[in-house]
Motif scaffolding. Sequence first.
Motif, short mmCIF file in Angstrom:
data_model
loop_
_atom_site.label_atom_id
_atom_site.label_comp_id
_atom_site.label_asym_id
_atom_site.label_seq_id
_atom_site.Cartn_x
_atom_site.Cartn_y
_atom_site.Cartn_z
N LEU A 1 -0.66 8.12 -5.38
CA LEU A 1 -2.07 7.85 -5.07
C LEU A 1 -2.52 8.59 -3.82
CD1 LEU A 1 -1.98 3.96 -5.54
CD2 LEU A 1 -2.66 5.64 -7.25
N GLN B 1 -7.33 5.94 -2.91
CA GLN B 1 -6.95 5.13 -4.07
C GLN B 1 -6.08 3.95 -3.66
OE1 GLN B 1 -5.14 8.36 -6.26
NE2 GLN B 1 -6.90 8.54 -7.66
N SER B 2 -5.18 4.15 -2.70
CA SER B 2 -4.33 3.05 -2.26
C SER B 2 -5.12 1.99 -1.52
CB SER B 2 -3.20 3.58 -1.36
OG SER B 2 -3.70 4.10 -0.14
N TYR C 1 -1.56 0.80 -12.58
CA TYR C 1 -2.08 0.44 -11.25
C TYR C 1 -3.18 -0.60 -11.35
CZ TYR C 1 -3.93 1.20 -6.50
OH TYR C 1 -4.36 1.05 -5.20
N LEU D 1 2.99 1.31 -3.47
CA LEU D 1 2.25 1.70 -4.67
C LEU D 1 1.72 3.13 -4.56
CD1 LEU D 1 0.28 -1.60 -5.39
CD2 LEU D 1 2.38 -0.79 -6.47
N ARG D 2 1.38 3.54 -3.34
CA ARG D 2 0.90 4.92 -3.15
C ARG D 2 1.98 5.92 -3.58
NH1 ARG D 2 0.81 8.81 1.11
NH2 ARG D 2 -1.06 10.10 0.99
N ILE E 1 0.82 -1.22 0.00
CA ILE E 1 0.00 0.00 0.00
C ILE E 1 0.85 1.27 0.00
CG2 ILE E 1 -1.58 1.36 1.42
CD1 ILE E 1 -3.14 -1.19 1.94
#
Length: 434
Positions: free
Chosen positions: A43, A47-48, A102, A37-38, A34
């Motif tokens: 993000l 969104q995360s 994503y 990727l954020r 999380i």
Amino acid sequence: MTDPSTRQYRFSLVMITTLFFMWGFVHNLDPILIPHLRRSFSLTVLQSALVDSAVFIAYFVMALPAGMLIHRAGYKAAIICGLLLFATGSMMFIPAANTQQYIVFLAALFTIACGLTILETAANPYVTLLGDPGRAAQRINLAQSFNGLAATLAPIIGARLILVHGANDQQLAAMPAAARQAALAAEAASVKGPYMVLGLVILAIAVVFYFLKLPEVASSKAGSGAAKGSIAEALRVPSIRRGAVAQFFYVGAQVCVFSFFILYATRSAGVSPVRAADYLGWGCGMAFMVGRFVGTGLMRVVAPARLLWRYALICIVLAGVAMMAQGLVSIAAVIGIAFFMSIMFPTIFSLGLSGAGEHADMGSGLIIMSIVGGALLPLVFGFVSDVTHNVQFGYAVPLACFVVIAWFARTALAEDSSKARAAAPSSMGVTKRV
């Protein structure tokens, strides 16, 4: 000499137990993914949170198909199918990182979770059936302990493999657009190696299961023909209905606490992501595992409903502290939540099925499906965090969840007291007999 059939059962149990560790390990990599990727995709918190949604929506979608697969093809075929989906999803992280999309990462996580749903649906009952019925509880607890071990190790190992020591936020902001994009792409690509290795390991385990002669076990299929017609009847049972609601909120709370811990700790205590991952593993993971054993021991002297009620009240207080505290106090509060919520899933499950009678099988399925709360409530957590610009205020979501669990426990406790009073002779009757 050891009976060959006994050796076969033992080796089969060892292999099944590896599945508990593997799905526990991959689940507890999500809190690493999380923040990773954020940052890589810039993000918002909301969104995360789709990482959790992609995972837990699969449990809702695949729960009934997994049961049908086991019923028609057997445990071994279901386990192999689950492992192949697990491996496929892991390998999908390679094109996800290459394309820098994503949505492809979310698709990979959904595929993994579909495989895990089948594995969990097959492995949990199979362990209880694999051997002496009188020791079924001992076998399932042994297997579950490896799931807890994975919860401790995954964040610690995953942080060192995925949370690379790249440029910090200030350095990234100072870079030209092309250089910044290249740096973020390199960070996103760091997931390829670990997930490729994970996929290869899972494929190897699938090959072992293909050639492994699993002992035949008899599963209970009584009433399966009436299962479709019993859903509405099961929902009419108050304990099942309340249990499904409570489990929805519990799983949502657990996912919020674990998945956003690294983001939370870096903001509330100012620690690095790798140090936060250590607190997640050695702190929350270990507290969760130890709390399960401690809670099980306490239930010998405290009624499960009463213990659940007390633990829920403590978690409400700790969630309030997590919203307001700073530094190590905030981290300690969340670790405390992990300890006290450790008994909640199995306790809600058992109390929800208490008195369900012939509806227990369908009620069990309904309560399992309610873990879709893990897909929806983290989105609320993310929304609150984004709106308030403070991830700590997101803990209002787990706090509200624990309020629901306290209501469930208090209601179950009141029902237990009513049953006890109804079963005991009235004081007037005792006086007359005296």
